[in-house]
Enzyme design. Sequence first.
Site, short mmCIF file in Angstrom:
data_model
loop_
_atom_site.label_atom_id
_atom_site.label_comp_id
_atom_site.label_asym_id
_atom_site.label_seq_id
_atom_site.Cartn_x
_atom_site.Cartn_y
_atom_site.Cartn_z
N GLU A 486 0.82 -1.22 0.00
CA GLU A 486 0.00 0.00 0.00
C GLU A 486 0.86 1.27 0.00
O GLU A 486 0.64 2.20 0.76
CB GLU A 486 -0.97 0.02 1.19
N HIS A 497 -13.43 4.47 2.97
CA HIS A 497 -13.00 3.96 4.26
C HIS A 497 -12.55 5.08 5.21
O HIS A 497 -12.65 4.92 6.43
CB HIS A 497 -11.88 2.94 4.10
#
Length: 620
Positions: A486, A497
């Site tokens: 990531e 999110h």
Amino acid sequence: MTSGSEIVKDSQDGVRDRRIASLTQTLGDRSIVLVGFMGSGKTSTGRRLAQRLGLPFVDADVEIEAAAGMTIAEIFAKHGEPSFRDGERRVMARILEDGPRVIATGGGAFLNEETRARIAKRGVSVWLKADPEVLWRRVRKRSHRPLLQSPDPEKTLRTLLEQRYPHYARADVTVISRDGPHELAVEEIICAIEFFMRFSPDPPPLTPSRPMNLSKTSAPAPISLATGEVLFDASGSPPGAAQGPDGRPPAAKVRVDLGARSYDILIASGLIAEAGGHIQRLAPGAACAIVTDANVAEIHLAGLEESLDKEGVRHSVVIVPPGETSKSFATFAEVCDAVIAAKLERGDLVIALGGGVIGDLAGFAAASIRRGMRFVQIPTSLLAQVDSSVGGKTGINSDHGKNLVGAFHQPSLVLADAHALETLPAREFRAGYAEVVKYGLIGDAGFFGWLQTHWRGVFSGGADRVHAIATSCRAKAAIVARDEHERGDRALLNLGHTFGHALERINHYDGARLVHGEGVSIGMALAFRFSAKLGLCPWGDADRVEAHLREVGLPTRLADIKGLALDAGQIIEAMYQDKKVERGALTFILAREVGDCFVAKSVDAEEVRAFLQDELNTGI
């Protein structure tokens, strides 16, 4: 001087132009053929679709009338329906020869076997599907429909629909015809065709050496561009879905390519009962510890243990309380101690049997015990099957925020038993569906369009469900392979999110009021509305996202969280505990349009605060 809004508009126009050019290039000489019942909007929608794509538009009924020198009603009255159908067949054969174009067909054209075969070879068929009530409302005031000249025209309409819908269902693409702007229908058609074309090979050329076989009435089966494996038939379902073993849809397999740590995701019904064989082949002679929660254990543990016993796999079981509260330091310590006490070695396996909470908890335990054990994910929720079980993110929560303690630790195998989802409460399934929608929104507008028309099939099970899970897993597998830890575009998977995690934290992870997928649903709708407010995304796309989420029963507004007092400052404060905060700056996933999201770093907190205040003031 060029203004910021003009730059945004120019950028959006450029993206749309490239998108249309790519689609028309992929179509080649194939036409887009709109089929469906009278009143479904084939002509009006077809004209706007042709204009959007820069293609000629042809109305088959107009061509028939021109060839006959009389109206369709007159043809019926003078020569009868059989004569009209023969003329319709010949006209369709002629206008399909000169593509590409957009063709609106008569309501009965697609019923003809020869015409369907020609469309399969020369075009992409799109069924504009409308509910009987919608069709009746549209056609009842029109007196020129020959087939409705009966004492009870509404009954006649419904009888014809029953006869014709099975034929229309053989179209390559299905789009729901709703009351509303034609532009929305046009966009949904384009998205659906993009998705279909991605998996559809070019049709074989019609040459004297390879004549058309008119006995074959289905379009070429879409294939995987990566493997060449046939994945789905022309309706978007796996081939032979109705003839799978024991009546089950066929399995799908997705490879997560991470070099020496690559693994497979298997998707099928009945995998829990077959897990022992898969685990024995993965790690011959290994023992394992099953980590699950009390709810899942009651339903699925016996079947898994029976499967392991059948293969002679020694195993122990660790059962924790259900719910987000088990992602805690205390429960993590209990799991680790239990696995160690069972005398499992580094070469043995931890099996995560359950939803996202169990996968995160068991995976983190596997990453930590003996400095790293292998583990197998057997996700039993939709959310876990399409998201949390894939990609190696494991962890637990802190008092300061969600998933703040953890590790990247890839599983060795994922067994996604589609049948296990039948035991989920409806609310949990809907919540997991939010993560499925996410994959369409971040980078696959065609998949989002497919979900708009096939979501009921995903909810009811069978081929559509396997298709949705496999497509979601492929999307995530591709991103994980590019960005395992990531540091780049994997952050796109966090669409919604930042908002959602903040709401969960304020709610103290109380699942009675808000579960994770519901928070993500609200977060995605907020992200698209925030993008629209910033001038990055058309408001029409934000409305389209919200409409679909609401249609399936998911929340999209802060006011949908009943009994939770919220203020903008509180939400901002919770966001600053998110893992995606860098050097004190907020990071969001924002949208340019459906299917085109991007990572936005250093977003102005005051802009977010003002947007949230507007959302709270609106209260709807």
